[in-house]
Design a protein around this motif. Structure first.
Motif, PDB file in Angstrom:
ATOM      1  N   SER A 159       0.835  -1.196   0.000  1.00 44.32           N
ATOM      2  CA  SER A 159       0.000   0.000   0.000  1.00 44.32           C
ATOM      3  C   SER A 159       0.874   1.251   0.000  1.00 44.32           C
ATOM      4  O   SER A 159       2.095   1.188   0.142  1.00 44.32           O
ATOM      5  CB  SER A 159      -0.933   0.001   1.217  1.00 44.32           C
ATOM      6  OG  SER A 159      -0.176  -0.071   2.411  1.00 44.32           O
ATOM      7  N   GLY A 160       0.215   2.403  -0.116  1.00 46.00           N
ATOM      8  CA  GLY A 160       0.940   3.667  -0.134  1.00 46.00           C
ATOM      9  C   GLY A 160       1.241   4.166   1.270  1.00 46.00           C
ATOM     10  O   GLY A 160       1.372   3.393   2.219  1.00 46.00           O
ATOM     11  N   GLN A 161       1.325   5.465   1.409  1.00 48.03           N
ATOM     12  CA  GLN A 161       1.687   6.101   2.676  1.00 48.03           C
ATOM     13  C   GLN A 161       0.545   5.999   3.674  1.00 48.03           C
ATOM     14  O   GLN A 161      -0.573   6.420   3.386  1.00 48.03           O
ATOM     15  CB  GLN A 161       2.034   7.566   2.404  1.00 48.03           C
ATOM     16  CG  GLN A 161       2.433   8.394   3.601  1.00 48.03           C
ATOM     17  CD  GLN A 161       2.694   9.835   3.195  1.00 48.03           C
ATOM     18  OE1 GLN A 161       2.980  10.140   2.050  1.00 48.03           O
ATOM     19  NE2 GLN A 161       2.584  10.722   4.159  1.00 48.03           N
ATOM     20  N   PRO A 162       0.753   5.448   4.873  1.00 49.43           N
ATOM     21  CA  PRO A 162      -0.319   5.353   5.865  1.00 49.43           C
ATOM     22  C   PRO A 162      -0.922   6.715   6.192  1.00 49.43           C
ATOM     23  O   PRO A 162      -0.204   7.706   6.324  1.00 49.43           O
ATOM     24  CB  PRO A 162       0.399   4.761   7.087  1.00 49.43           C
ATOM     25  CG  PRO A 162       1.560   4.010   6.514  1.00 49.43           C
ATOM     26  CD  PRO A 162       2.014   4.828   5.334  1.00 49.43           C
ATOM     27  N   GLY A 163      -2.241   6.763   6.303  1.00 48.07           N
ATOM     28  CA  GLY A 163      -2.939   8.004   6.606  1.00 48.07           C
ATOM     29  C   GLY A 163      -3.234   8.874   5.399  1.00 48.07           C
ATOM     30  O   GLY A 163      -3.948   9.874   5.509  1.00 48.07           O
ATOM     31  N   TYR A 164      -2.689   8.493   4.243  1.00 43.80           N
ATOM     32  CA  TYR A 164      -2.837   9.279   3.015  1.00 43.80           C
ATOM     33  C   TYR A 164      -4.084   8.777   2.285  1.00 43.80           C
ATOM     34  O   TYR A 164      -4.227   7.578   2.030  1.00 43.80           O
ATOM     35  CB  TYR A 164      -1.582   9.090   2.166  1.00 43.80           C
ATOM     36  CG  TYR A 164      -1.471   9.959   0.945  1.00 43.80           C
ATOM     37  CD1 TYR A 164      -1.388  11.340   1.059  1.00 43.80           C
ATOM     38  CD2 TYR A 164      -1.413   9.392  -0.326  1.00 43.80           C
ATOM     39  CE1 TYR A 164      -1.251  12.133  -0.076  1.00 43.80           C
ATOM     40  CE2 TYR A 164      -1.274  10.181  -1.456  1.00 43.80           C
ATOM     41  CZ  TYR A 164      -1.193  11.543  -1.324  1.00 43.80           C
ATOM     42  OH  TYR A 164      -1.057  12.327  -2.429  1.00 43.80           O
ATOM     43  N   THR A 165      -4.985   9.678   1.977  1.00 41.93           N
ATOM     44  CA  THR A 165      -6.304   9.292   1.477  1.00 41.93           C
ATOM     45  C   THR A 165      -6.225   8.416   0.233  1.00 41.93           C
ATOM     46  O   THR A 165      -6.963   7.437   0.103  1.00 41.93           O
ATOM     47  CB  THR A 165      -7.163  10.542   1.184  1.00 41.93           C
ATOM     48  OG1 THR A 165      -7.207  11.364   2.355  1.00 41.93           O
ATOM     49  CG2 THR A 165      -8.573  10.144   0.799  1.00 41.93           C
ATOM     50  N   THR A 166      -5.344   8.764  -0.691  1.00 43.47           N
ATOM     51  CA  THR A 166      -5.211   7.956  -1.912  1.00 43.47           C
ATOM     52  C   THR A 166      -4.863   6.516  -1.568  1.00 43.47           C
ATOM     53  O   THR A 166      -5.441   5.572  -2.122  1.00 43.47           O
ATOM     54  CB  THR A 166      -4.134   8.547  -2.836  1.00 43.47           C
ATOM     55  OG1 THR A 166      -4.566   9.828  -3.300  1.00 43.47           O
ATOM     56  CG2 THR A 166      -3.879   7.647  -4.035  1.00 43.47           C
ATOM     57  N   ALA A 167      -3.926   6.331  -0.648  1.00 44.91           N
ATOM     58  CA  ALA A 167      -3.529   4.981  -0.243  1.00 44.91           C
ATOM     59  C   ALA A 167      -4.699   4.238   0.383  1.00 44.91           C
ATOM     60  O   ALA A 167      -4.954   3.062   0.079  1.00 44.91           O
ATOM     61  CB  ALA A 167      -2.360   5.052   0.728  1.00 44.91           C
ATOM     62  N   ILE A 168      -5.416   4.913   1.259  1.00 48.47           N
ATOM     63  CA  ILE A 168      -6.559   4.305   1.937  1.00 48.47           C
ATOM     64  C   ILE A 168      -7.630   3.896   0.937  1.00 48.47           C
ATOM     65  O   ILE A 168      -8.155   2.777   0.974  1.00 48.47           O
ATOM     66  CB  ILE A 168      -7.141   5.278   2.985  1.00 48.47           C
ATOM     67  CG1 ILE A 168      -6.119   5.521   4.105  1.00 48.47           C
ATOM     68  CG2 ILE A 168      -8.450   4.747   3.552  1.00 48.47           C
ATOM     69  CD1 ILE A 168      -6.477   6.678   5.013  1.00 48.47           C
ATOM     70  N   GLN A 169      -7.952   4.804   0.009  1.00 49.64           N
ATOM     71  CA  GLN A 169      -9.041   4.546  -0.927  1.00 49.64           C
ATOM     72  C   GLN A 169      -8.676   3.478  -1.952  1.00 49.64           C
ATOM     73  O   GLN A 169      -9.514   2.641  -2.308  1.00 49.64           O
ATOM     74  CB  GLN A 169      -9.455   5.841  -1.614  1.00 49.64           C
ATOM     75  CG  GLN A 169     -10.142   6.820  -0.681  1.00 49.64           C
ATOM     76  CD  GLN A 169     -10.609   8.076  -1.379  1.00 49.64           C
ATOM     77  OE1 GLN A 169     -10.107   8.465  -2.434  1.00 49.64           O
ATOM     78  NE2 GLN A 169     -11.582   8.749  -0.786  1.00 49.64           N
ATOM     79  N   ARG A 170      -7.444   3.486  -2.445  1.00 47.35           N
ATOM     80  CA  ARG A 170      -7.050   2.450  -3.405  1.00 47.35           C
ATOM     81  C   ARG A 170      -7.068   1.070  -2.745  1.00 47.35           C
ATOM     82  O   ARG A 170      -7.513   0.094  -3.353  1.00 47.35           O
ATOM     83  CB  ARG A 170      -5.672   2.755  -3.994  1.00 47.35           C
ATOM     84  CG  ARG A 170      -5.700   3.899  -4.996  1.00 47.35           C
ATOM     85  CD  ARG A 170      -4.353   4.137  -5.632  1.00 47.35           C
ATOM     86  NE  ARG A 170      -4.406   5.318  -6.489  1.00 47.35           N
ATOM     87  CZ  ARG A 170      -3.356   5.929  -7.006  1.00 47.35           C
ATOM     88  NH1 ARG A 170      -2.136   5.453  -6.784  1.00 47.35           N
ATOM     89  NH2 ARG A 170      -3.486   7.004  -7.752  1.00 47.35           N
ATOM     90  N   GLN A 171      -6.595   1.004  -1.515  1.00 52.41           N
ATOM     91  CA  GLN A 171      -6.628  -0.272  -0.799  1.00 52.41           C
ATOM     92  C   GLN A 171      -8.074  -0.717  -0.558  1.00 52.41           C
ATOM     93  O   GLN A 171      -8.416  -1.892  -0.751  1.00 52.41           O
ATOM     94  CB  GLN A 171      -5.892  -0.150   0.537  1.00 52.41           C
ATOM     95  CG  GLN A 171      -5.872  -1.441   1.347  1.00 52.41           C
ATOM     96  CD  GLN A 171      -5.021  -1.349   2.597  1.00 52.41           C
ATOM     97  OE1 GLN A 171      -4.215  -0.429   2.760  1.00 52.41           O
ATOM     98  NE2 GLN A 171      -5.205  -2.287   3.508  1.00 52.41           N
TER      99      GLN A 171
END
Length: 313
Positions: A159-171
């Motif tokens: 996944s991407g950077q924790p807490g980063y919306t893009t990472a959260i939403q893509r996951q």
């Protein structure tokens, strides 16, 4: 001629941004997430500055938070003090910036979120969001994983950077769609790669040590996906693994050309930057704009990549 990526909510951009009188005497500030972290953000900044330079009467203040939430909050406060006509923010953390976005709203300055949305608690304080639909991107990646594995297998996720919306939403989009479309595919483990190729490579090295069988890897962007691919190649296991990414970087495109990378999601940082600037201009001019302004980010795989230009980032 290969496809030129279009937006769904705008007419991008060229003549629109060059129509100087509509944008006269405006001052727009932008605080970006972390320009130096990858070539997407570097290309975005360059495209933003170029588009702004073609708009008569427009002054811009272009800032970079360097991935530091506290620094971005201070930059937002500085832009509020400058009484700019609009602020564009690429959030370092979608939750942490909500209070300062509220401050801008209370000061009468419209805020446009670019690329990665802020938390739901801040939605009432923004004029618009401009960028990709990251949940949809995750769903597209899940569908490609199902195709690559014929509906069954064991995979890992970077996944991407924790807490980063893009990472959260893509996951979120990936996991939900994967469970719906191919419940026979199991996610064994998820670890963050922080959008960094070298860190993703180290994460993948650990996965390869831990798991004797890995059928697929989903990475939140191609920068991390290629890092994972490099680790698998070094271990002599790349040929057994399907690699799926998002935000198709040039390195991902090249890996697809070599037959080493299954697919990704095509996203243009130029469209991203131009769409954000146009949204801010439209808001300042009192035009009605959708709250969520998404631009197209289609699937790209080995089978259709010839229809798309190689990314410039």
């Amino acid at each position: 001629m290969k496809k030129a990526l279009k937006t769904t909510s705008f007419a991008i951009l060229g003549s629109a941004l060059m129509a100087g009188p509509a944008a006269a005497d405006m001052k727009i500030g932008i605080t970006q997430n972390n320009v130096g972290v990858d070539s997407y953000q570097t290309t975005y900044e360059k495209a933003f500055k170029e588009a702004a330079s073609k708009t008569d009467g427009l002054e811009t203040v272009v800032l970079d938070a360097g991935g530091d939430v506290a620094r971005q909050i201070a930059q937002m406060q500085d832009l509020i003090q400058q009484q700019v006509d609009a602020i564009i923010i690429w959030p370092t953390n979608g939750q942490a910036v909500v209070p300062v976005v509220r401050q801008a709203h209370q000061a009468g300055i419209p805020v446009i979120i670019t690329n990665s949305n802020i938390a739901d608690a801040g939605q009432e304080f923004i004029a618009a969001f401009s960028g990709p639909n990251n949940i949809t991107q995750g769903e597209y990646s899940a569908e490609m994983m199902c195709e690559a594995l014929d509906g069954k297998g064991q995979i890992v996720q970077i996944s991407g950077q924790p807490g980063y919306t893009t990472a959260i939403q893509r996951q979120q989009g990936f996991e939900q769609r994967l469970a719906e479309a191919c419940p026979g595919v199991e996610i064994m483990e998820t670890q963050p790669g922080d959008w960094n190729r070298e860190k993703a490579q180290r994460v993948m090295e650990n996965f390869l040590t831990k798991y004797d069988k890995i059928d697929g890897v989903y990475a939140g962007d191609d920068n991390m996906g290629v890092g994972a691919l490099n680790a698998a190649k070094a271990a002599g296991r790349a040929g057994d693994i399907a690699f799926i990414g998002a935000t198709n970087f040039a390195v991902g495109y090249e890996a697809m050309e070599r037959g080493e990378y299954y697919g990704s999601v095509y996203q243009s940082p130029v469209d991203d930057a131009e769409a954000a600037l146009q949204t801010a201009i439209d808001v300042i001019n009192g035009k009605e704009v959708p709250k969520l302004n998404y631009f197209d980010t289609p699937k790209i795989t080995q089978s259709n990549m010839s229809e798309f230009d190689k990314p410039v980032f």
